[in-house]
Design an enzyme around this catalytic site. Structure first.
Site, PDB file in Angstrom:
ATOM      1  N   ALA A   1       0.850  -1.201   0.000  1.00 46.15           N
ATOM      2  CA  ALA A   1       0.000   0.000   0.000  1.00 46.15           C
ATOM      3  C   ALA A   1       0.876   1.237   0.000  1.00 46.15           C
ATOM      4  O   ALA A   1       2.085   1.151   0.200  1.00 46.15           O
ATOM      5  CB  ALA A   1      -0.884   0.013   1.238  1.00 46.15           C
ATOM      6  N   LYS A   2       0.287   2.368  -0.214  1.00 43.54           N
ATOM      7  CA  LYS A   2       0.965   3.649  -0.018  1.00 43.54           C
ATOM      8  C   LYS A   2      -0.098   4.704   0.177  1.00 43.54           C
ATOM      9  O   LYS A   2      -1.212   4.575  -0.347  1.00 43.54           O
ATOM     10  CB  LYS A   2       1.814   4.005  -1.240  1.00 43.54           C
ATOM     11  CG  LYS A   2       2.950   4.938  -0.920  1.00 43.54           C
ATOM     12  CD  LYS A   2       4.122   4.157  -0.338  1.00 43.54           C
ATOM     13  CE  LYS A   2       5.307   5.017  -0.039  1.00 43.54           C
ATOM     14  NZ  LYS A   2       6.470   4.199   0.332  1.00 43.54           N
TER      15      LYS A   2
END
Ligand code: NAD
Length: 416
Positions: free
Chosen positions: A105-106
């Site tokens: 994720a980011k």
């Protein structure tokens, strides 16, 4: 990472090269080239002057096949959905190469934190967390620091989440202060991983790390810790540059004095124990190892022909453009790709999450010993795969990652 255009497209180019060699099934190929979830939120904040500003925030959960999504939160004016998606994909491949049970994720918020007060940053962080609260959690998605975010911001993330769920939840975020469930060894972990893979590369290529000449771009968390730990193995750190300038000493820089100088002046520039040096001069030095540990897109077609190192260890994320990487590989330079070289950070974030969930904390030696084992295994997996497929280490790291995520995707089957 692309010299022009979409960063996500650049990621896809790297992915496609490896997927072709792997003869990846078309269906799995499609799944792995689409983000699972992209969240866009608007975060109103009352600024210190009384005005209300609305900031755009993103959280992209690229893939959660192997476990909870994992990745940092970036505060920067240039944050975009394209960039956050590419970074979330890279986190997916990095966690898979590191062989830890996380997806990728980011997150990011379009803002300029250098122009905001501490109170405004806290308000923005808390509102952003409140907006994405349903999507995060120890079993769902575990943020961490990235560009312009730090342990204080992670403490606010943890507190906001805990207030919403009604109990203290330390495992919702990593990179926290030690006092609230952070891990010993986390601060040094990325640099320690850089040291380990560089040492293993020297062993594989048959040169002694003791006495090896090393040049490093960037003297922040990753650059300074890598320098210190490699010097402890007997390597000579001959050159360091940062945002302002650089310093060179063919006999090896005195790192203790250089650290003091950097602390006092906020730069290595002007260090009395070396000659002045620019980034371009640093990249062209005849050294055994070059470590870009500052920013993306630093080794380009403009300077790659001048690189004379035997090994390039990518401490930074995306420091080499795709064309420049191809050229370095063709010239026989051993490039240890970012998704392997700087994975010590996320591996130790995994250890932090495990300790939080156990409520039992390890001694620093235990953290470092486990990191050493994980990094050596990851290096060996990528090296053996590169020898098997006769490809560069970046392609082989993708092959390792795609085959791990692809295999589990197939085992789990389609839910429809
Ligand atoms: P940092 O902010 O602590 O340090 C960055 C360093 O780069 C500073 O010394 C700065 O002066 C230097 N720098 C900035 N602009 C420069 C320029 N134009 N030329 C030369 N040097 C310049 O950041 P960090 O945490 O050390 O991260 C460095 C890189 O490593 C980033 O790409 C980051 O995404 C990556 N990374 C960091 C971690 C981590 O755990 N900190 C983990 C994985 C990857």
């Amino acid at each position: 990472m692309a010299e022009h255009g979409s960063i996500f497209e650049a990621m896809l180019q790297e992915f496609d090269g490896a997927a072709r060699l792997l003869k990846l099934e078309p269906g799995i190929w499609k799944i792995l080239t689409h983000p699972k979830r992209q969240i866009i939120v608007s975060c109103p904040v009352q600024m210190d002057n009384g005005d209300i500003e609305v900031f755009t925030g993103y959280r992209v959960q690229y893939n959660i096949t192997l476990g909870p999504a994992k990745g940092g939160i970036r505060y920067h004016p240039d944050v975009s959905l394209d960039e956050v998606t590419a970074l979330a994909a890279w986190m997916t491949w990095k966690c898979a190469v590191a062989h830890i049970p996380f997806g990728g994720a980011k997150g990011g918020i379009v803002c300029d934190p250098t122009r905001m007060s501490k109170r405004e940053l806290e308000a923005l962080t808390r509102r952003y967390v409140a907006e994405i609260i349903d999507a995060i959690g120890p079993e769902k998605d575990v943020p961490a620091p990235d560009v312009n975010t730090n342990d204080q911001i992670m403490a606010w993330v943890m507190d906001t989440y805990s207030m919403h769920v009604g109990h203290t939840s330390t495992a919702v975020v990593t990179g926290k202060p030690l006092e609230l469930g952070g891990s010993l060894g986390r601060r040094e972990a990325t640099g320690r991983g850089v040291m380990i893979v560089t040492r293993e590369a020297a062993r594989h290529l048959g040169f002694d790390i003791k006495g090896a000449a090393i040049a490093i771009q960037g003297f922040g968390n990753v650059g300074s810790v890598s320098a210190d730990l490699l010097a402890r193995l007997g390597a000579k750190i001959v050159a360091v540059t940062d945002w302002k300038g650089g310093t060179y000493n063919a006999q090896g820089l005195d790192l203790g004095r250089l650290l003091d100088h950097a602390r006092e002046h906020a730069t290595v520039d002007g260090f009395p124990g070396g000659e002045p040096l620019t980034n371009e001069q640093l990249f062209a030095l005849e050294v055994d190892v070059l470590i870009p540990a500052a920013l993306e897109n630093q080794i380009t077609m403009d300077n790659a022909p001048a690189v004379r190192a035997k090994v390039v260890t990518e401490g930074a994320n995306g420091p080499t453009t795709p064309d420049a990487h191809k050229l370095l590989h063709e010239r026989g330079i051993f490039v240890i790709p970012d998704i392997l070289a700087n994975s010590g950070g996320v591996t130790t974030s995994y250890f932090e999450w495990v300790q939080d969930r156990y409520g039992y904390f390890w001694e620093e030696d235990e953290v470092n010993t486990r990191l050493e084992k994980k990094m050596c295994e990851a290096f060996d997996d990528v090296l053996q795969t590169s020898l098997k497929y006769k490809v560069d280490l970046r392609t082989s790291a993708y092959i390792v990652a795609i085959s791990r995520v692809g295999t589990v995707t197939k085992m789990r089957g389609m839910y429809a």
